[in-house]
Enzyme design. Structure first.
Site, PDB file in Angstrom:
ATOM      1  N   GLU A 270     -70.766  -6.268  62.655  1.00 25.37           N
ATOM      2  CA  GLU A 270     -71.721  -5.177  62.831  1.00 25.37           C
ATOM      3  C   GLU A 270     -71.306  -3.867  62.179  1.00 25.37           C
ATOM      4  O   GLU A 270     -72.157  -3.072  61.793  1.00 25.37           O
ATOM      5  CB  GLU A 270     -71.985  -4.982  64.332  1.00 25.37           C
TER       6      GLU A 270
ATOM      7  N   ARG B 100     -56.910  -7.608  61.028  1.00 26.65           N
ATOM      8  CA  ARG B 100     -56.734  -8.543  59.912  1.00 26.65           C
ATOM      9  C   ARG B 100     -58.046  -9.246  59.598  1.00 26.65           C
ATOM     10  O   ARG B 100     -58.773  -9.649  60.515  1.00 26.65           O
ATOM     11  CB  ARG B 100     -55.667  -9.584  60.261  1.00 26.65           C
TER      12      ARG B 100
HETATM   13 MO1  MOS Z   1     -75.363  -8.371  67.761  1.00 26.78          MO
HETATM   14  S1  MOS Z   1     -76.885  -7.025  67.706  1.00 26.78           S
HETATM   15  O1  MOS Z   1     -74.662  -7.997  69.276  1.00 26.78           O
HETATM   16  O2  MOS Z   1     -76.111  -9.904  67.694  1.00 26.78           O
END
Ligand code: MOS
Length: 721
Positions: free
Chosen positions: A687, A610
Site C-alpha cells: 500500500e 527487507r
Molecule cells: Mo488493503 S485497502 O487493506 O486491501
C-alpha cells in the site's frame, strides 16, 4: 544461493500468461446455473410492490428471489462479524431501500443471457423516502466513529485553544497554513470483478469466491446463514487484484449461497463493471481541514487535522486520513479528529492505503504550502521536524530510514537543481514543476500457520490458507521455503487459497508477507529438522538429493513427511512503533495554454525493511505509484446528488492511467532489515506506494504553475483560474 530477496519472477507467471490460472468467474460446475442481481433505482424508501410474474415465466428462469420469498436468516442476516470480512449486507430480509443500486432481487436461470433478460422484467415500485445525499449539508450533523481500525478517532497532545474552524493559535510561530483539502469518491475496479460460484453438497457449502480473505469469507457466510464454520469451504487460488474491495464478503456472496440452496444447483454470480461502482465498497469522499504553524526555523509549533468522510446510513466506515499526521513528524501540539457524514449511498471501504492515501494528500500539500511561506526547501522543512521516536506513543521506531530515502531520492532525481520559485522552470514553452511528498504506511502483522510436506515424488508442498492478489505471494512463499530447506526453487510447490488449509489473515493492511512468510519459514524449518533426523548414518549428500529423499521417505514408512509451523507477531507493537516510509519526487510538465498536465518522471525511495523479492516487490511499489498518478490527475466517481447514483460507473468515463500516461518511474528501497516486524526483516509493501504521490504531484503542479489545487483529481479545469 540466496533466494530470499532475489529478483525471481512469479512462479505462477506462466499459468497466468497462458490463461491457465483459474479465476473465480472461470469456474464451471456440472448443472451450474447463472444469477443476475436486480438493483434498486431509488436511494431511499420502501418497496411497495415487487412483481416477478413476468420474469418467472421467461425461458430458463429457475428462481426470482427477493424480500418476498427469501429465507429468513438468523439475526436478520446481520451476522455480527466485524469488518473487514463482516459488513452490513443487503440480503432481502426486509423491503427497505437505504441506497441506490442496492440489491433487491436475484434472478437465477439456466444461462446468463436468460438471467439478464429476466432481471429486466422484475417490476418494482417504491414509496420513496427522504434521502440524504448532500455531503456539505450533512457535515453539520457529522458524528464521531467509535474507532478507526485499531486507532482512536480523535487524538490530542500538547495544548492549544481550539476554536472551531480556526487555525492553531500562532504563539511565536512565523508561518501558518490553514486550508481544506478534498478527495473524491474512488472505486477500486480490479481487473477481475467480484465473482462467486456457490455449490452445496448436502449441508456442505463450497464457495469459489474472488476474495482477499478466504477464512473471513467462510466465517461471514457461516454466521450469516447459521452454519458451523466447517460447513463452509472457500476456494480462491488466484485473485485478479483486490485493493481492499475484496477484503469483505459483500451481499452477493451469501445471496449466491442462499440461491444455490434454493434451486438445488450450483449458482454463478459475477458482477458487471457497472455493479463494481455499487454495493462493494469505494474510497470515501474526504474533506480535510488541515492547519499547521511553525517557527522561522521550520520547527512545527502546532498541527491540526480534522477529517470528514462519508459513510452509508447502515454502517460506519471511517477513512483514517489524519492517522499518519499523529506520527510522521515531531510537533508538540497536535490534534486530530475524524467525523462521518451518513448518506443514502452504499458503504465505503478500505482502498489501497486507506486513510494514508487521502491523508498524505492533505498533510504533505499543507507542508509544501508552509515551506513556501517560510522560504524553505520542502525536504529541509521535513528534516527539521524528523522525530527521533514515535511522537505519539514515544516508542522507538522499529526502523525508520527516511533520511536515507530523502538523500537517495533527491540525488537520483537531481533535486538540488530545483529553482524554488513557482513558474521559474521551463522547457521550451512547457512549464516544469518539481514536487516532493513523504509516503508512509503502518507495518501490520497477524498470526498465521503453514504446513510443509515432503511428497513421495521428492517435491516439497507448502500449504497456507492465504491469498495471492497477484502480488507475488506464491513466489515469496516458495523462496522462503526453498532457502530454509536448502532445496532448489523448482522443487517447492505452493498451495494457497483454500480455507481448509492452515489459517492466515486477510490479505489487506499490507500484512500478508510479514504474516505468512514467518509461518512458512517455521514449517520449512520443522520439516528440515525431520529430514535431518531421518537422514541418519552420516549421510553426506544434500537433503534435497534424490537418494537422501528416498532414504528419508523409506525411514518414514514410505509416506510423505509433514511438518507444521505457526508464527505470530508477539508484543512487538508494545515496545516499538512499526511503520514504513518513503520519499516521492515528481516532475510534471504543464502546457501553459491548455493546462494539460503530464508526469514524465517519478523517483521514489522507500524504507520498508527487507524486500523479499526484488522483482515482485518493486512491481508492487511501482503499481502503487501508477495508481497515485491516477488518484492525483484522473480518478473520480461522480455522485449524482439527486438520485445517489454514480454517474460515470464505467471505465470509459472513470479515468485511470494507461501506458501512455506513465513516464519513467524509478522506485527503489534503501537497505534495511526490520528485526521487530518478523524474522525475515520485511515489512509489507502493498500500500505504501500510492501514498504521497498525489501530494507530490499537487506540489509539482503548484511549482510549475503557481496554482495550488487542493481538490483531487487535478484536472486541467482546476488550473484555468
Ligand atoms: Mo488493503 S485497502 O487493506 O486491501
Amino acid at each position: 544461493m540466496e533466494l530470499i530477496g532475489a529478483a525471481i519472477e512469479r512462479v505462477d507467471g506462466p499459468l497466468k500468461v497462458t490463461g491457465k490460472a483459474p479465476y473465480s468467474a472461470d469456474v464451471v460446475l456440472p448443472r451450474m446455473t447463472h444469477a443476475v442481481l436486480v438493483l434498486s433505482t431509488i436511494p431511499s424508501g420502501q418497496i411497495t410492490t415487487l412483481d416477478s410474474t413476468e420474469a418467472e415465466r421467461m425461458p430458463g428462469v429457475l428462481l426470482v428471489m427477493s424480500h418476498r420469498n427469501a429465507p429468513r436468516l438468523p439475526q436478520g442476516g446481520k451476522a455480527g462479524v466485524k469488518p473487514p470480512a463482516g459488513r452490513v449486507l443487503s440480503l432481502f430480509q426486509d423491503d427497505l431501500v437505504h441506497y441506490n443500486r442496492q440489491p433487491i432481487a436475484l434472478v437465477v436461470a439456466e444461462t446468463l443471457d436468460q438471467a439478464e433478460s429476466a432481471a429486466t422484467r422484475v417490476r418494482v415500485s417504491y414509496a420513496p423516502g427522504a434521502s440524504r445525499l448532500d455531503f456539505a449539508a450533512g457535515k453539520a450533523s457529522a458524528h464521531a466513529p467509535a474507532k478507526i481500525n485499531n486507532d482512536p478517532a480523535d487524538s490530542a497532545r500538547g495544548s492549544f485553544d481550539r476554536q472551531p474552524g480556526q487555525p492553531p493559535a500562532p504563539g511565536q510561530s512565523a508561518a501558518r497554513v490553514a486550508a481544506t483539502y478534498r478527495t473524491p469518491i474512488e472505486h477500486h475496479n480490479p481487473m477481475e470483478p467480484h465473482a462467486t460460484v456457490a455449490q452445496w453438497r448436502d449441508d456442505q457449502l463450497t464457495l469459489y469466491d474472488a476474495t482477499q480473505f478466504i477464512s473471513g469469507c467462510r466465517t461471514t457466510v457461516a454466521k450469516t446463514l447459521g452454519l458451523a464454520p466447517d460447513q463452509v469451504r472457500v476456494v480462491c487460488p488466484y485473485v485478479g487484484g483486490g485493493f481492499g474491495c475484496k477484503g469483505s464478503a459483500w451481499s452477493h456472496v451469501p445471496l449466491a449461497a442462499i440461491a444455490a440452496r434454493e434451486v438445488g444447483r450450483p449458482v454463478k454470480l459475477v458482477l458487471s463493471r457497472e455493479q463494481m461502482f455499487g454495493f462493494v465498497g469505494c474510497r470515501p469522499l474526504t474533506e480535510q481541514e488541515f492547519s499547521v504553524s511553525a517557527a522561522q526555523s521550520g520547527e512545527f509549533a502546532s498541527i491540526r487535522h480534522d477529517v470528514f468522510s462519508h459513510t452509508s446510513m447502515i454502517e460506519d466506515f471511517s477513512e483514517g486520513a489524519a492517522v499518519q499526521t499523529r506520527i510522521l513528524y515531531d510537533c508538540p501540539n497536535l490534534e486530530t479528529r475524524h467525523r462521518l457524514v451518513s448518506l443514502n449511498v452504499a458503504t465505503p471501504t478500505f482502498q489501497r492505503a486507506p486513510g494514508h492515501a487521502t491523508g498524505t494528500f492533505a498533510l504533505e500539500s499543507g507542508l509544501d504550502e508552509l515551506a513556501y511561506q517560510l522560504g524553505m526547501d520542502p525536504i529541509a522543512l521535513r528534516l527539521r521536524n524528523e522525530p527521533a521516536v514515535d511522537p505519539e506513543s514515544k516508542l522507538p521506531w522499529s526502523s525508520r530510514s527516511l533520511r536515507a530515502c530523502y538523500a537517495s531520492g533527491a540525488k537520483a532525481f537531481g533535486w538540488g537543481a530545483r529553482k524554488p520559485e513557482p513558474r521559474s522552470m521551463r522547457d521550451g514553452a512547457e512549464l516544469v514543476g518539481w514536487g516532493y511528498a513523504t509516503a508512509t504506511y503502518p507495518a501490520n502483522r497477524s498470526p498465521a500457520s503453514a504446513v510443509a510436506r515432503l511428497t513421495p515424488d521428492g517435491v516439497v508442498v507448502i500449504q497456507c490458507g492465504t491469498q495471492d492478489l497477484g502480488t507475488g505471494t506464491y513466489t515469496i512463499m516458495a523462496q522462503v521455503a526453498a532457502q530454509t530447506l536448502g532445496f532448489p526453487l523448482d522443487r517447492v510447490r505452493v498451495e494457497l487459497g483454500d480455507s481448509r488449509l492452515p489459517e492466515a489473515p486477510v490479505s489487506g493492511g499490507s500484512q500478508s508477507a510479514a504474516s505468512v512468510t514467518p509461518a512458512v519459514q517455521a514449517a520449512a524449518a520443522a520439516l528440515r529438522e525431520k529430514l535431518i533426523a531421518f537422514a541418519t548414518g552420516g549421510d553426506s549428500v544434500p537433503l534435497h538429493h534424490p537418494a537422501a529423499i528416498a532414504a528419508a521417505l523409506a525411514r518414514n514408512g514410505g509416506s510423505e513427511i509433514v511438518a507444521v509451523g505457526s508464527a505470530e507477531p508477539g508484543d512487538a507493537k508494545k515496545h516499538h512503533s512499526l511503520h514504513s516510509f518513503g520519499a516521492v519526487f515528481v516532475e510534471v510538465r504543464v502546457d501553459p495554454e491548455l493546462s494539460i498536465i503530464r508526469v514524465p518522471r517519478v523517483v521514489a525511495r522507500y524504507s520498508v525493511g527487507r524486500l523479499l523479492n526484488e522483482t515482485t516487490g518493486r512491481s508492487q511499489l511501482l503499481g502503487g505509484v501508477v495508481w497515485g498518478i491516477g488518484m492525483a490527475l484522473m480518478e473520480e466517481s461522480v455522485l449524482d446528488s439527486r438520485y445517489g447514483r454514480i454517474v460515470n460507473a464505467n471505465l470509459a468515463e472513470y479515468h485511470v492511467p494507461t501506458n501512455a500516461d506513465i513516464g519513467s518511474i524509478d522506485v527503489d528501497v534503501v537497505p534495511e532489515f526490520d528485526p521487530f516486524i518478523d524474522p525475515l526483516g520485511a515489512r509489507g509493501i502493498g500500500e505504501i506506494g500510492i501514498t504521497g504521490v498525489a501530494a507530490a504531484i499537487a506540489n509539482a503542479v503548484y511549482h510549475a504553475t503557481g496554482v495550488r489545487v487542493r481538490q483531487l483529481p487535478i484536472t486541467l479545469d482546476k488550473l484555468l483560474v
